[in-house]
Design an enzyme around this catalytic site. Structure first.
Site, PDB file in Angstrom:
ATOM      1  N   THR A  10      -7.448-103.972 -71.398  1.00  0.00           N
ATOM      2  CA  THR A  10      -7.616-105.194 -70.596  1.00  0.00           C
ATOM      3  C   THR A  10      -7.374-104.948 -69.102  1.00  0.00           C
ATOM      4  OG1 THR A  10      -5.312-105.733 -71.073  1.00  0.00           O
ATOM      5  CG2 THR A  10      -6.976-106.792 -72.461  1.00  0.00           C
ATOM      6  N   GLY A  11      -6.887-103.768 -68.765  1.00  0.00           N
ATOM      7  CA  GLY A  11      -6.566-103.462 -67.364  1.00  0.00           C
ATOM      8  C   GLY A  11      -7.798-103.036 -66.581  1.00  0.00           C
ATOM      9  N   ALA A  79      -2.483 -97.516 -70.982  1.00  0.00           N
ATOM     10  CA  ALA A  79      -1.501 -98.605 -70.934  1.00  0.00           C
ATOM     11  C   ALA A  79      -0.238 -98.148 -70.216  1.00  0.00           C
ATOM     12  CB  ALA A  79      -1.151 -99.060 -72.346  1.00  0.00           C
ATOM     13  N   SER A 123      -0.104 -89.885 -62.617  1.00  0.00           N
ATOM     14  CA  SER A 123      -0.258 -90.578 -61.337  1.00  0.00           C
ATOM     15  C   SER A 123       0.225 -89.765 -60.142  1.00  0.00           C
ATOM     16  CB  SER A 123       0.560 -91.873 -61.406  1.00  0.00           C
ATOM     17  OG  SER A 123       0.759 -92.398 -60.114  1.00  0.00           O
ATOM     18  N   GLU A 125       1.861 -90.985 -57.912  1.00  0.00           N
ATOM     19  CA  GLU A 125       3.234 -91.451 -57.639  1.00  0.00           C
ATOM     20  C   GLU A 125       4.259 -90.392 -58.049  1.00  0.00           C
ATOM     21  OE1 GLU A 125       5.322 -94.322 -56.640  1.00  0.00           O
ATOM     22  OE2 GLU A 125       3.571 -94.401 -55.360  1.00  0.00           O
ATOM     23  N   TYR A 147       9.083 -96.226 -61.874  1.00  0.00           N
ATOM     24  CA  TYR A 147       7.718 -95.991 -62.375  1.00  0.00           C
ATOM     25  C   TYR A 147       7.342 -94.511 -62.239  1.00  0.00           C
ATOM     26  CZ  TYR A 147       2.600 -95.791 -62.314  1.00  0.00           C
ATOM     27  OH  TYR A 147       1.282 -95.439 -62.547  1.00  0.00           O
ATOM     28  N   LYS A 151       6.462 -91.804 -65.186  1.00  0.00           N
ATOM     29  CA  LYS A 151       5.186 -91.078 -65.258  1.00  0.00           C
ATOM     30  C   LYS A 151       5.414 -89.564 -65.338  1.00  0.00           C
ATOM     31  CE  LYS A 151       1.723 -94.004 -65.396  1.00  0.00           C
ATOM     32  NZ  LYS A 151       0.791 -94.048 -66.524  1.00  0.00           N
ATOM     33  N   ARG A 182      -9.020-104.960 -59.729  1.00  0.00           N
ATOM     34  CA  ARG A 182      -7.635-104.550 -59.484  1.00  0.00           C
ATOM     35  C   ARG A 182      -6.713-105.753 -59.626  1.00  0.00           C
ATOM     36  NH1 ARG A 182      -3.950-100.502 -59.603  1.00  0.00           N
ATOM     37  NH2 ARG A 182      -3.788 -99.399 -57.614  1.00  0.00           N
TER      38      ARG A 182
HETATM   39  P1  NAP Z   1      -3.440-102.078 -65.128  1.00  0.00           P
HETATM   40  O1  NAP Z   1      -4.652-102.779 -64.608  1.00  0.00           O
HETATM   41  O2  NAP Z   1      -2.098-102.580 -64.744  1.00  0.00           O
HETATM   42  O3  NAP Z   1      -3.549-102.069 -66.729  1.00  0.00           O
HETATM   43  C1  NAP Z   1      -2.452-101.744 -67.531  1.00  0.00           C
HETATM   44  C2  NAP Z   1      -2.822-101.981 -68.974  1.00  0.00           C
HETATM   45  O4  NAP Z   1      -1.705-101.616 -69.803  1.00  0.00           O
HETATM   46  C3  NAP Z   1      -3.158-103.436 -69.316  1.00  0.00           C
HETATM   47  O5  NAP Z   1      -4.232-103.457 -70.232  1.00  0.00           O
HETATM   48  C4  NAP Z   1      -1.883-103.932 -70.005  1.00  0.00           C
HETATM   49  O6  NAP Z   1      -2.100-104.965 -70.926  1.00  0.00           O
HETATM   50  C5  NAP Z   1      -1.494-102.659 -70.753  1.00  0.00           C
HETATM   51  N1  NAP Z   1      -0.103-102.659 -71.190  1.00  0.00           N
HETATM   52  C6  NAP Z   1       1.008-102.869 -70.452  1.00  0.00           C
HETATM   53  N2  NAP Z   1       2.113-102.783 -71.209  1.00  0.00           N
HETATM   54  C7  NAP Z   1       1.685-102.491 -72.465  1.00  0.00           C
HETATM   55  C8  NAP Z   1       2.352-102.279 -73.695  1.00  0.00           C
HETATM   56  N3  NAP Z   1       3.672-102.340 -73.798  1.00  0.00           N
HETATM   57  N4  NAP Z   1       1.601-101.997 -74.798  1.00  0.00           N
HETATM   58  C9  NAP Z   1       0.260-101.953 -74.721  1.00  0.00           C
HETATM   59  N5  NAP Z   1      -0.426-102.163 -73.573  1.00  0.00           N
HETATM   60  C10 NAP Z   1       0.276-102.430 -72.457  1.00  0.00           C
HETATM   61  O7  NAP Z   1      -3.492-100.520 -64.734  1.00  0.00           O
HETATM   62  P2  NAP Z   1      -4.733 -99.631 -64.228  1.00  0.00           P
HETATM   63  O8  NAP Z   1      -4.796 -99.706 -62.748  1.00  0.00           O
HETATM   64  O9  NAP Z   1      -5.919 -99.924 -65.044  1.00  0.00           O
HETATM   65  O10 NAP Z   1      -4.181 -98.163 -64.561  1.00  0.00           O
HETATM   66  C11 NAP Z   1      -4.414 -97.565 -65.829  1.00  0.00           C
HETATM   67  C12 NAP Z   1      -3.380 -96.464 -66.038  1.00  0.00           C
HETATM   68  O11 NAP Z   1      -3.508 -95.477 -65.025  1.00  0.00           O
HETATM   69  C13 NAP Z   1      -1.927 -96.914 -65.995  1.00  0.00           C
HETATM   70  O12 NAP Z   1      -1.206 -96.100 -66.895  1.00  0.00           O
HETATM   71  C14 NAP Z   1      -1.494 -96.605 -64.575  1.00  0.00           C
HETATM   72  O13 NAP Z   1      -0.095 -96.423 -64.517  1.00  0.00           O
HETATM   73  C15 NAP Z   1      -2.265 -95.319 -64.337  1.00  0.00           C
HETATM   74  N6  NAP Z   1      -2.639 -95.023 -62.959  1.00  0.00           N
HETATM   75  C16 NAP Z   1      -3.280 -95.971 -62.214  1.00  0.00           C
HETATM   76  C17 NAP Z   1      -3.690 -95.641 -60.935  1.00  0.00           C
HETATM   77  C18 NAP Z   1      -4.411 -96.655 -60.079  1.00  0.00           C
HETATM   78  O14 NAP Z   1      -4.468 -96.452 -58.864  1.00  0.00           O
HETATM   79  N7  NAP Z   1      -5.000 -97.693 -60.646  1.00  0.00           N
HETATM   80  C19 NAP Z   1      -3.437 -94.368 -60.412  1.00  0.00           C
HETATM   81  C20 NAP Z   1      -2.799 -93.433 -61.215  1.00  0.00           C
HETATM   82  C21 NAP Z   1      -2.418 -93.765 -62.496  1.00  0.00           C
HETATM   83  P3  NAP Z   1      -1.986-106.514 -70.479  1.00  0.00           P
HETATM   84  O15 NAP Z   1      -3.335-106.863 -69.937  1.00  0.00           O
HETATM   85  O16 NAP Z   1      -1.663-107.181 -71.773  1.00  0.00           O
HETATM   86  O17 NAP Z   1      -0.908-106.617 -69.454  1.00  0.00           O
HETATM   87  N1  GDD Z   2       1.900-104.194 -53.654  1.00  0.00           N
HETATM   88  C1  GDD Z   2       2.111-104.294 -52.338  1.00  0.00           C
HETATM   89  N2  GDD Z   2       2.229-105.530 -51.768  1.00  0.00           N
HETATM   90  N3  GDD Z   2       2.199-103.149 -51.603  1.00  0.00           N
HETATM   91  C2  GDD Z   2       2.372-103.274 -50.266  1.00  0.00           C
HETATM   92  C3  GDD Z   2       2.483-104.517 -49.641  1.00  0.00           C
HETATM   93  C4  GDD Z   2       2.420-105.701 -50.418  1.00  0.00           C
HETATM   94  O1  GDD Z   2       2.519-106.820 -49.935  1.00  0.00           O
HETATM   95  N4  GDD Z   2       2.617-104.297 -48.302  1.00  0.00           N
HETATM   96  C5  GDD Z   2       2.599-102.990 -48.117  1.00  0.00           C
HETATM   97  N5  GDD Z   2       2.453-102.343 -49.305  1.00  0.00           N
HETATM   98  C6  GDD Z   2       2.420-100.889 -49.505  1.00  0.00           C
HETATM   99  C7  GDD Z   2       3.404-100.386 -50.574  1.00  0.00           C
HETATM  100  O2  GDD Z   2       4.735-100.321 -50.047  1.00  0.00           O
HETATM  101  C8  GDD Z   2       2.801 -99.026 -50.871  1.00  0.00           C
HETATM  102  O3  GDD Z   2       3.231 -98.081 -49.918  1.00  0.00           O
HETATM  103  C9  GDD Z   2       1.284 -99.248 -50.680  1.00  0.00           C
HETATM  104  O4  GDD Z   2       1.148-100.503 -49.994  1.00  0.00           O
HETATM  105  C10 GDD Z   2       0.481 -99.291 -51.974  1.00  0.00           C
HETATM  106  O5  GDD Z   2       1.109-100.189 -52.875  1.00  0.00           O
HETATM  107  P1  GDD Z   2       0.402-100.649 -54.243  1.00  0.00           P
HETATM  108  O6  GDD Z   2      -0.969-101.138 -53.975  1.00  0.00           O
HETATM  109  O7  GDD Z   2       1.348-101.549 -54.938  1.00  0.00           O
HETATM  110  O8  GDD Z   2       0.189 -99.275 -55.044  1.00  0.00           O
HETATM  111  P2  GDD Z   2       1.141 -98.010 -55.270  1.00  0.00           P
HETATM  112  O9  GDD Z   2       0.614 -96.918 -54.405  1.00  0.00           O
HETATM  113  O10 GDD Z   2       2.556 -98.353 -55.173  1.00  0.00           O
HETATM  114  O11 GDD Z   2       0.842 -97.678 -56.817  1.00  0.00           O
HETATM  115  C11 GDD Z   2      -0.493 -97.656 -57.313  1.00  0.00           C
HETATM  116  O12 GDD Z   2      -1.005 -96.346 -57.231  1.00  0.00           O
HETATM  117  C12 GDD Z   2      -0.341 -95.382 -58.042  1.00  0.00           C
HETATM  118  C13 GDD Z   2      -1.021 -94.042 -57.810  1.00  0.00           C
HETATM  119  O13 GDD Z   2      -0.499 -93.441 -56.655  1.00  0.00           O
HETATM  120  C14 GDD Z   2      -0.457 -98.164 -58.756  1.00  0.00           C
HETATM  121  O14 GDD Z   2      -1.764 -98.315 -59.219  1.00  0.00           O
HETATM  122  C15 GDD Z   2       0.236 -97.180 -59.680  1.00  0.00           C
HETATM  123  O15 GDD Z   2       0.112 -97.619 -61.044  1.00  0.00           O
HETATM  124  C16 GDD Z   2      -0.427 -95.815 -59.494  1.00  0.00           C
HETATM  125  O16 GDD Z   2       0.183 -94.852 -60.347  1.00  0.00           O
END
Ligand code: NAP
Ligand code: GDD
Length: 323
Positions: A10-11, A79, A123, A125, A147, A151, A182
């Site tokens: 769903t994400g 997830a 990630s 991160e 987080y 990871k 997103r």
């Molecule tokens: P997202 O939109 O937050 O989606 C997270 C998904 O995980 C949702 O479907 C959520 O379900 C599900 N989930 C959360 N807790 C769960 C649980 N306990 N059991 C089963 N499902 C659960 O994240 P995304 O951006 O698509 O990212 C996908 C993956 O890549 C994540 O592992 C994230 O940490 C990793 N990642 C993301 C990025 C990025 O920039 N997007 C970068 C590096 C790594 P619900 O809808 O029910 O909440």
């Molecule tokens: N969320 C958020 N909200 N971030 C803010 C804000 C705000 O109002 N203002 C500034 N920021 C800055 C955060 O402090 C961070 O430095 C940057 O914007 C990005 O924040 P997020 O978009 O929340 O993403 P993230 O980089 O912390 O994490 C995302 O990327 C990771 C990969 O590097 C997530 O998708 C993680 O799940 C993923 O692993």
């Protein structure tokens, strides 16, 4: 026909990956946790083509049942409790889902279908307070949040199952990737949603935290292709997926406001509430290994990504206004 099982369907990434695999004629199963209200926004258009299995990453028995039932060729573990900011408020839950949840799923695969090709969503991160720039597969980790620490565990347990049990388990170290799907609390979507509301007169200001943080931002649709490619290789390996460019939050804000003819300085308010206890100041990935070995490359660049997200949020509010 190949079969895939996706957690996190769903994400953001789950929805793009499901689209890609359905296009490739996969049978797609998705793990869906129970919620009090439906949560199909990202996959509404695919709902009838996916078979959902009820379960949770923290409930090991539900994962065993899911693997037994779906008998997948490929498992994508997307997830997670994925919001870094929230991981300080819920550090234990974040560890249970984002760290131990990976072991629960690897164990289910090992016991029920050990020949699966397994993908773990690692990630950038994990690089946190970066040791070197740009970051690549060999760069040591220094996580800066609960987080990030979770990871790192998920990453190493994936490597460990590969080495202990000879499983085809890969970890994709993905840098930030965004899209109109997103989650609204992440900074990019928060900005584009705010810009759309301000442009349409629905809001007067946008409150943000640290504007100086730098991220390597790509488009989620491009990144799910890399996940799939990793599982089609002869041998399991880990890959960095990134654009190789870094931009400040301020640059993102500037382009987003300019796209609708506004000056961000008149609307953005810095609010300490959105500052983090420990920050990741700079992320910049080196995707050379993925380019060379997977033949992967991004299609959408930074400016196109910002504009795509602003346009999508504008359209959304205009549609809602029309009723
Ligand atoms: P997202 O939109 O937050 O989606 C997270 C998904 O995980 C949702 O479907 C959520 O379900 C599900 N989930 C959360 N807790 C769960 C649980 N306990 N059991 C089963 N499902 C659960 O994240 P995304 O951006 O698509 O990212 C996908 C993956 O890549 C994540 O592992 C994230 O940490 C990793 N990642 C993301 C990025 C990025 O920039 N997007 C970068 C590096 C790594 P619900 O809808 O029910 O909440
Ligand atoms: N969320 C958020 N909200 N971030 C803010 C804000 C705000 O109002 N203002 C500034 N920021 C800055 C955060 O402090 C961070 O430095 C940057 O914007 C990005 O924040 P997020 O978009 O929340 O993403 P993230 O980089 O912390 O994490 C995302 O990327 C990771 C990969 O590097 C997530 O998708 C993680 O799940 C993923 O692993």
């Amino acid at each position: 026909m190949k079969t895939a099982f996706i957690t996190g369907i769903t994400g953001q990434d789950g929805s793009y990956l499901a689209e890609l695999l359905l296009q490739k004629n996969y049978k797609v199963y998705g793990l869906k946790r129970r919620t009090s209200t439906p949560n199909f926004e990202n996959i509404q258009h695919l709902k009838d083509d996916i078979e959902f299995i009820s379960g949770d990453l923290t409930d090991a028995s539900s994962l065993v049942t899911a693997i037994r039932h779906s008998k997948p060729d490929e498992v994508y573990n997307l997830a997670a409790q994925s919001f870094v900011g929230e991981s300080w408020s819920q550090p234990i839950l974040t560890g249970e889902i984002t760290a131990l949840g990976v072991t629960n799923l690897l164990e289910a695969v090992r016991r029920e279908k050990p020949d699966v090709h397994f993908y773990q969503a690692s990630s950038s991160e994990m690089f946190g307070k970066v040791i070197e720039t740009p970051q690549k597969e060999t760069t040591p980790f220094y996580p800066r949040s609960p987080y990030g620490a979770a990871k790192v565990y998920g990453h190493w347990i994936t490597v460990n199952y590969r080495e202990s049990y000879d499983m085809f388990a890969c970890s994709g170290i993905l840098f930030n990737h965004e899209s109109p799907r997103r989650g609204i609390e992440f900074v990019t979507r928060k900005i584009t949603d705010g810009v759309a509301k301000i442009k349409l007169g629905l809001e007067k200001e946008l409150r943000l935290g640290n504007l100086e943080a730098k991220r390597d931002w790509g488009f989620a649709g491009d990144y799910v292709e890399a996940m799939w490619l990793m599982l089609q290789q002869e041998h399991p390996e880990d890959f960095v997926i990134a654009t190789g460019e870094t931009h400040t939050v301020k640059e993102f804000v500037d382009i987003a406001f300019k796209h609708v003819g506004l000056d961000w300085k008149e609307f953005v308010v810095q609010d300490p509430k959105f500052m983090r206890p420990a920050e990741v100041d700079l992320l910049l990935g080196d995707p050379s290994k993925a380019k060379k070995r997977l033949g992967w490359k991004q299609k959408v660049d930074f400016e196109q990504l910002v504009k795509m997200m602003v346009e999508s949020d504008l359209e959304k509010y205009i549609r809602e206004r029309k009723g």
